[in-house]
Design a protein around this motif. Structure first.
Motif, PDB file in Angstrom:
ATOM      1  N   PHE A   1      56.390  25.348  77.801  1.00 32.70           N
ATOM      2  CA  PHE A   1      57.398  25.464  78.848  1.00 32.70           C
ATOM      3  C   PHE A   1      58.727  25.018  78.443  1.00 32.70           C
ATOM      4  CE2 PHE A   1      53.114  25.382  80.903  1.00 32.70           C
ATOM      5  CZ  PHE A   1      53.184  26.448  81.709  1.00 32.70           C
ATOM      6  N   ASP A   2      59.572  25.812  78.915  1.00 35.49           N
ATOM      7  CA  ASP A   2      61.023  25.468  78.953  1.00 35.49           C
ATOM      8  C   ASP A   2      61.491  24.412  79.971  1.00 35.49           C
ATOM      9  OD1 ASP A   2      61.763  27.579  76.823  1.00 35.49           O
ATOM     10  OD2 ASP A   2      60.923  28.598  78.420  1.00 35.49           O
ATOM     11  N   MET A   3      60.618  24.539  81.225  1.00 32.83           N
ATOM     12  CA  MET A   3      61.079  23.609  82.245  1.00 32.83           C
ATOM     13  C   MET A   3      59.868  23.360  83.108  1.00 32.83           C
ATOM     14  SD  MET A   3      63.348  24.595  85.703  1.00 32.83           S
ATOM     15  CE  MET A   3      64.978  24.453  84.795  1.00 32.83           C
ATOM     16  N   VAL A   4      59.799  22.044  83.514  1.00 30.40           N
ATOM     17  CA  VAL A   4      58.872  21.599  84.284  1.00 30.40           C
ATOM     18  C   VAL A   4      59.390  21.101  85.892  1.00 30.40           C
ATOM     19  CG1 VAL A   4      57.066  19.685  85.008  1.00 30.40           C
ATOM     20  CG2 VAL A   4      57.185  20.873  82.928  1.00 30.40           C
ATOM     21  N   PHE A   5      59.028  21.671  86.762  1.00 29.64           N
ATOM     22  CA  PHE A   5      59.606  21.397  87.970  1.00 29.64           C
ATOM     23  C   PHE A   5      58.740  20.877  89.072  1.00 29.64           C
ATOM     24  CE2 PHE A   5      60.518  22.943  92.556  1.00 29.64           C
ATOM     25  CZ  PHE A   5      61.611  22.267  92.702  1.00 29.64           C
ATOM     26  N   CYS A   6      58.859  19.440  89.444  1.00 34.45           N
ATOM     27  CA  CYS A   6      57.949  18.572  90.276  1.00 34.45           C
ATOM     28  C   CYS A   6      58.939  18.254  91.345  1.00 34.45           C
ATOM     29  CB  CYS A   6      57.445  17.496  89.406  1.00 34.45           C
ATOM     30  SG  CYS A   6      56.283  16.391  90.105  1.00 34.45           S
ATOM     31  N   HIS A   7      58.763  18.680  92.304  1.00 38.17           N
ATOM     32  CA  HIS A   7      59.471  18.397  93.479  1.00 38.17           C
ATOM     33  C   HIS A   7      58.596  17.986  94.719  1.00 38.17           C
ATOM     34  CE1 HIS A   7      60.952  19.908  97.575  1.00 38.17           C
ATOM     35  NE2 HIS A   7      62.083  19.199  97.295  1.00 38.17           N
ATOM     36  N   GLN A   8      58.703  16.675  95.157  1.00 41.40           N
ATOM     37  CA  GLN A   8      58.006  16.246  96.482  1.00 41.40           C
ATOM     38  C   GLN A   8      56.378  16.452  96.288  1.00 41.40           C
ATOM     39  OE1 GLN A   8      59.128  14.244  98.858  1.00 41.40           O
ATOM     40  NE2 GLN A   8      61.261  14.699  98.235  1.00 41.40           N
ATOM     41  N   THR A   9      56.003  16.113  94.861  1.00 49.33           N
ATOM     42  CA  THR A   9      54.643  16.463  94.630  1.00 49.33           C
ATOM     43  C   THR A   9      54.150  14.964  94.008  1.00 49.33           C
ATOM     44  OG1 THR A   9      54.642  18.571  94.064  1.00 49.33           O
ATOM     45  CG2 THR A   9      53.112  17.458  92.838  1.00 49.33           C
ATOM     46  N   PHE A  10      55.053  14.094  93.319  1.00 49.15           N
ATOM     47  CA  PHE A  10      54.578  13.159  92.530  1.00 49.15           C
ATOM     48  C   PHE A  10      53.837  12.052  93.421  1.00 49.15           C
ATOM     49  CE2 PHE A  10      55.020   9.870  88.876  1.00 49.15           C
ATOM     50  CZ  PHE A  10      54.457  11.121  87.905  1.00 49.15           C
ATOM     51  N   HIS A  11      54.343  11.714  94.655  1.00 46.41           N
ATOM     52  CA  HIS A  11      53.826  10.644  95.581  1.00 46.41           C
ATOM     53  C   HIS A  11      52.410  11.139  96.204  1.00 46.41           C
ATOM     54  CE1 HIS A  11      55.992  13.329  98.249  1.00 46.41           C
ATOM     55  NE2 HIS A  11      54.921  12.895  99.160  1.00 46.41           N
ATOM     56  N   HIS A  12      52.057  12.300  95.805  1.00 47.80           N
ATOM     57  CA  HIS A  12      50.670  12.777  96.226  1.00 47.80           C
ATOM     58  C   HIS A  12      49.571  12.398  95.017  1.00 47.80           C
ATOM     59  CE1 HIS A  12      51.037  14.786 100.191  1.00 47.80           C
ATOM     60  NE2 HIS A  12      52.256  15.063  99.568  1.00 47.80           N
ATOM     61  N   ILE A  13      50.089  12.175  93.715  1.00 45.84           N
ATOM     62  CA  ILE A  13      49.378  12.171  92.603  1.00 45.84           C
ATOM     63  C   ILE A  13      48.939  10.522  92.362  1.00 45.84           C
ATOM     64  CG2 ILE A  13      49.106  12.370  90.070  1.00 45.84           C
ATOM     65  CD1 ILE A  13      51.356  14.628  90.565  1.00 45.84           C
ATOM     66  N   VAL A  14      47.571  10.440  92.033  1.00 43.90           N
ATOM     67  CA  VAL A  14      47.075   9.129  91.783  1.00 43.90           C
ATOM     68  C   VAL A  14      47.265   8.539  90.320  1.00 43.90           C
ATOM     69  CG1 VAL A  14      45.036   7.769  91.874  1.00 43.90           C
ATOM     70  CG2 VAL A  14      45.128   9.412  93.784  1.00 43.90           C
ATOM     71  N   GLU A  15      47.273   9.539  89.601  1.00 46.93           N
ATOM     72  CA  GLU A  15      47.194   9.333  88.109  1.00 46.93           C
ATOM     73  C   GLU A  15      48.542   9.352  87.584  1.00 46.93           C
ATOM     74  OE1 GLU A  15      43.225   9.759  86.136  1.00 46.93           O
ATOM     75  OE2 GLU A  15      43.796  11.368  87.159  1.00 46.93           O
ATOM     76  N   GLN A  16      49.745   8.901  87.944  1.00 44.49           N
ATOM     77  CA  GLN A  16      50.961   9.083  87.918  1.00 44.49           C
ATOM     78  C   GLN A  16      51.361   9.198  86.641  1.00 44.49           C
ATOM     79  OE1 GLN A  16      53.274   6.884  90.949  1.00 44.49           O
ATOM     80  NE2 GLN A  16      53.022   8.262  92.577  1.00 44.49           N
TER      81      GLN A  16
END
Length: 233
Positions: free
Chosen positions: A113-128
């Motif tokens: 991938f050329d880009m990873v977009f992570c918007h208002q998602t990370f706080h839902h993830i346990v294994e950050q």
């Protein structure tokens, strides 16, 4: 709530809110516009984009019109991703493929991938930390991470605790999220970090400012936006 769950599913209110115009304009578009400023002269066409935690897919067209990709992979841990994001994928001007997987173990090809977009998602993830390492793995050398997140200060406000659901034990400060990005190997100078103190993210929902009180200069940040690059070597 299971502490070892890969992510925490949103409430019915949260799912409703993600479909509102306020989410699309005040949250999604506002974050993307801020991230574009941080990109600066790195703005260009990004051919393959991974949209982590795509939800209902409202970010697909927003990404398409800004970066004109050939392909967007919409990734979400919810098994109902096709039902939730299928309509947005079908109507996006770019080709979109939906992929149900945990952000910490995407099963996607390395350096693809050329880009990873992570918007208002990370706080839902346990294994950050594992998820951030996965973002680094799937990006090509020179690829970019667009990261926009709410911090512990915002997630812990009474209204958010009541209306939404999050894994409370993994919430981080802005500084801690920045450390996770850098620790994964990303290049992230201070010049590509933004700390917007938007009215809706404040404990008082902007009421103090409405009544003429100044925005505090010393504060615990509620939001962090960052543009980080995977080194070429």
């Amino acid at each position: 709530m299971q502490l070892n769950a890969p992510f925490v599913k949103e409430t019915r209110f949260g799912d409703w809110f993600l479909k509102t115009n306020m989410w699309k304009v005040r949250v999604l578009d506002r974050a993307l516009n801020d991230l574009l400023k941080l990109l600066g002269n790195h703005q260009r066409r990004y051919t393959n984009i991974l949209d982590v935690g795509c939800g209902f897919g409202y970010s697909f067209e927003a990404l398409s019109k800004r970066f004109h990709p050939d392909l967007i992979i919409g990734l979400d841990a919810d098994p109902a991703i096709i039902e939730r994001a299928g309509k947005a994928a079908k109507h996006c001007s770019s080709n979109v493929q939906l992929h149900a997987a945990n952000a910490a173990n995407t099963h996607l090809e390395s350096a693809s991938f050329d880009m990873v977009f992570c918007h208002q998602t990370f706080h839902h993830i346990v294994e950050q930390e594992a998820a951030m390492a996965e973002f680094f793995r799937v990006l090509k050398p020179g690829g970019v991470l667009l990261f926009a997140e709410s911090t512990k200060r915002y997630i812990y406000t009474p209204q958010i605790r009541y209306l939404f659901r999050h894994p409370m034990h993994v919430q981080k400060t802005a500084e801690e999220y920045i450390d996770i990005i850098r620790h994964a190997g990303f290049d992230l100078p201070e010049s590509r970090i933004s700390l917007p103190f938007l009215w809706w993210s404040r404990p008082d929902c902007g009421m103090f400012e409405f009544f003429g009180f100044p925005v505090p200069k010393k504060r615990e940040e509620t939001l962090v936006n960052a543009v980080a690059f995977k080194p070429l070597n």
